[in-house]
Enzyme design. Structure first.
Site, PDB file in Angstrom:
ATOM      1  N   THR A   1      12.655 -14.183   1.529  1.00  0.00           N
ATOM      2  CA  THR A   1      12.355 -12.855   2.038  1.00  0.00           C
ATOM      3  C   THR A   1      12.816 -11.821   1.015  1.00  0.00           C
ATOM      4  OG1 THR A   1      12.568 -13.485   4.371  1.00  0.00           O
ATOM      5  CG2 THR A   1      12.920 -11.184   3.858  1.00  0.00           C
TER       6      THR A   1
ATOM      7  N   ARG B   1       9.170 -10.762  17.203  1.00  0.00           N
ATOM      8  CA  ARG B   1      10.526 -10.633  16.660  1.00  0.00           C
ATOM      9  C   ARG B   1      11.458 -10.209  17.791  1.00  0.00           C
ATOM     10  NH1 ARG B   1      11.505  -6.910  12.948  1.00  0.00           N
ATOM     11  NH2 ARG B   1      12.974  -8.211  11.827  1.00  0.00           N
TER      12      ARG B   1
ATOM     13  N   THR C   1       6.439  -7.745  -6.101  1.00  0.00           N
ATOM     14  CA  THR C   1       7.488  -8.224  -5.195  1.00  0.00           C
ATOM     15  C   THR C   1       7.218  -7.943  -3.727  1.00  0.00           C
ATOM     16  OG1 THR C   1       8.741  -6.170  -5.502  1.00  0.00           O
ATOM     17  CG2 THR C   1       9.269  -8.014  -6.969  1.00  0.00           C
ATOM     18  N   ASP C   2       6.416  -6.918  -3.425  1.00  0.00           N
ATOM     19  CA  ASP C   2       6.293  -6.489  -2.029  1.00  0.00           C
ATOM     20  C   ASP C   2       5.728  -7.569  -1.120  1.00  0.00           C
ATOM     21  OD1 ASP C   2       7.408  -4.061  -2.593  1.00  0.00           O
ATOM     22  OD2 ASP C   2       5.524  -2.949  -2.610  1.00  0.00           O
TER      23      ASP C   2
ATOM     24  N   THR D   1       4.797  -5.090 -10.699  1.00  0.00           N
ATOM     25  CA  THR D   1       5.624  -4.159 -11.470  1.00  0.00           C
ATOM     26  C   THR D   1       5.886  -4.641 -12.890  1.00  0.00           C
ATOM     27  OG1 THR D   1       6.713  -3.359  -9.462  1.00  0.00           O
ATOM     28  CG2 THR D   1       7.874  -3.003 -11.525  1.00  0.00           C
TER      29      THR D   1
ATOM     30  N   CYS E   1      17.187 -11.099  13.262  1.00  0.00           N
ATOM     31  CA  CYS E   1      18.293 -11.300  12.321  1.00  0.00           C
ATOM     32  C   CYS E   1      17.783 -12.044  11.083  1.00  0.00           C
ATOM     33  CB  CYS E   1      19.419 -12.105  12.966  1.00  0.00           C
ATOM     34  SG  CYS E   1      20.102 -11.356  14.452  1.00  0.00           S
TER      35      CYS E   1
ATOM     36  N   ASP F   1      -2.082  -4.401  -7.482  1.00  0.00           N
ATOM     37  CA  ASP F   1      -0.796  -4.123  -6.840  1.00  0.00           C
ATOM     38  C   ASP F   1      -0.646  -5.132  -5.712  1.00  0.00           C
ATOM     39  OD1 ASP F   1       0.955  -2.873  -4.701  1.00  0.00           O
ATOM     40  OD2 ASP F   1       1.175  -1.378  -6.286  1.00  0.00           O
ATOM     41  N   SER F   2       0.537  -5.687  -5.546  1.00  0.00           N
ATOM     42  CA  SER F   2       0.687  -6.766  -4.561  1.00  0.00           C
ATOM     43  C   SER F   2       0.465  -6.294  -3.130  1.00  0.00           C
ATOM     44  CB  SER F   2       2.057  -7.436  -4.682  1.00  0.00           C
ATOM     45  OG  SER F   2       3.086  -6.631  -4.145  1.00  0.00           O
ATOM     46  N   SER F   3       0.498  -4.996  -2.888  1.00  0.00           N
ATOM     47  CA  SER F   3       0.168  -4.487  -1.556  1.00  0.00           C
ATOM     48  C   SER F   3      -1.279  -4.803  -1.191  1.00  0.00           C
ATOM     49  CB  SER F   3       0.387  -2.972  -1.491  1.00  0.00           C
ATOM     50  OG  SER F   3       1.743  -2.651  -1.713  1.00  0.00           O
TER      51      SER F   3
END
Length: 348
Positions: free
Chosen positions: A170, A250, A93-94, A17, A283, A61-63
């Site tokens: 995260t 998870r 950032t993604d 971005t 969590c 793009d970081s994706s």
């Protein structure tokens, strides 16, 4: 021992971005080249540290980040390692936390700062957070002690005034400037009027040994999340994916799962045939303690490995790194039980 500093930092521009502009046809943000970024950052000329630039062509793009591009970043750093005091990676950032985690394992015995940063608003927008993030990251990458050793010789994320260990980080906010945090580990530094380093939390490398780069990652890992009502046939299909080597599971709270006989049977079958299953809490804060409740203890009996207070991003990257180097699942399980780069807190 005194070290010689170069007063040079390498800026690796991957995209994200921070360097985006609007497509005139679609009005959507798209990556632009580094010259666009510099045009919107006149302060860049006032930085006292010499900043050289390596640009991904085209920027991504970081994706679209992947293990091949991680290896490319590692090679860029390794080939120029002795020329610079530190490295700053401009990244979307993604997937930034995934990349920071991966690089922490791929750069063994790192003795220089590798700082990932970016922004939530493009550098050309009036209220952008990109300018401060970039300028402070460069300052941190160039900072060193009186004896010449770097203050932060590890892979970090710098964002919105906080310096975080990369493999503890995260993305927790899609809209706010405070996009990242490390819920289970203190900040390595806080930047206000001054940058306050918390050196007791920063890794201390062995400066007598060289940095060893690693390039191979095996991405045969899957992440799945338990939820009330999860079906046996779904879990069975996940566990039977061809070439699957590891699962990041998870679970609830401190590492609990439904006490269903079919679930424990399937998990035990999988671990016995060499699939590594790592227990990570849903969590954001806290740690997995499988001996705390009977539901967690059942997982331990099924051969599930504790992920302690690791992040999902770090666990995925660590498994990919280990799988790239070892074919024996028992060796991988042993490494998963011990911190390699400060990625989790192991209770004694």
């Amino acid at each position: 021992m005194t070290y010689t500093n170069t007063n040079r930092v390498l800026l690796i521009y991957t995209g994200g971005t921070i360097g985006m502009g609007r497509n005139p046809k679609t009005d959507a943000l798209e990556p632009l080249d580094f010259n666009h970024l510099i045009e919107n950052l006149p302060e860049f000329k006032s930085i006292t540290t010499q900043v050289d630039v390596y640009q991904f062509t085209p920027p991504i793009d970081s994706s679209d980040m992947n293990p091949r591009l991680w290896a490319q970043i590692v090679r860029i750093i390794a080939d120029r390692y002795n020329k610079y005091d530190g490295f700053v990676i401009l990244h979307g950032t993604d997937t930034m936390a995934f990349t920071a985690s991966a690089l922490s394992y791929m750069l063994e015995n790192l003795t220089k700062p590798v700082i990932l940063t970016g922004s939530q608003l493009p550098i050309g927008q009036l209220r952008t957070d990109g300018k401060e993030n970039l300028i402070t990251s460069i300052e941190i990458a160039a900072a060193y002690h009186q004896n010449g050793t770097p203050i932060v010789p590890e892979v970090c994320i710098y964002f919105s005034g906080k310096l975080l260990r990369g493999n503890r980080s995260t993305k927790m906010n899609a809209d706010g400037f405070n996009a990242f945090d490390s819920f289970n580990y203190p900040h390595l530094a806080d930047a206000g009027v001054n940058i306050i380093y918390h050196e007791e939390y920063i890794l201390k490398p062995d400066y007598s040994k060289p940095m060893t780069p690693h390039y191979v990652m095996d991405p045969n890992v899957i992440v799945f999340t338990l939820f009330p009502g999860i079906k046996e046939n779904v879990v069975r299909h996940v566990l039977e994916v061809p070439e699957l080597r590891s699962i990041v599971m998870r679970t609830y709270g401190s590492g609990n799962a439904p006490q269903q006989p079919w679930l424990m049977h399937l998990l035990k079958q999988a671990t016995e045939r060499g699939i590594n299953i790592v227990n990570i809490s849903q969590c954001a804060e806290g740690t997995v303690e499988m001996a705390r409740y009977d539901n967690g203890y059942q997982l331990k009996n099924a051969g599930v490995i504790s992920g302690y207070d690791s992040t999902v991003e770090s666990t995925v990257a660590k498994l990919m790194h280990l799988q790239g180097h070892y074919t024996d699942y028992r060796i991988i399980r042993n490494y998963m039980n011990h911190p390699m780069r400060g990625e989790f807190t192991q209770k004694l």
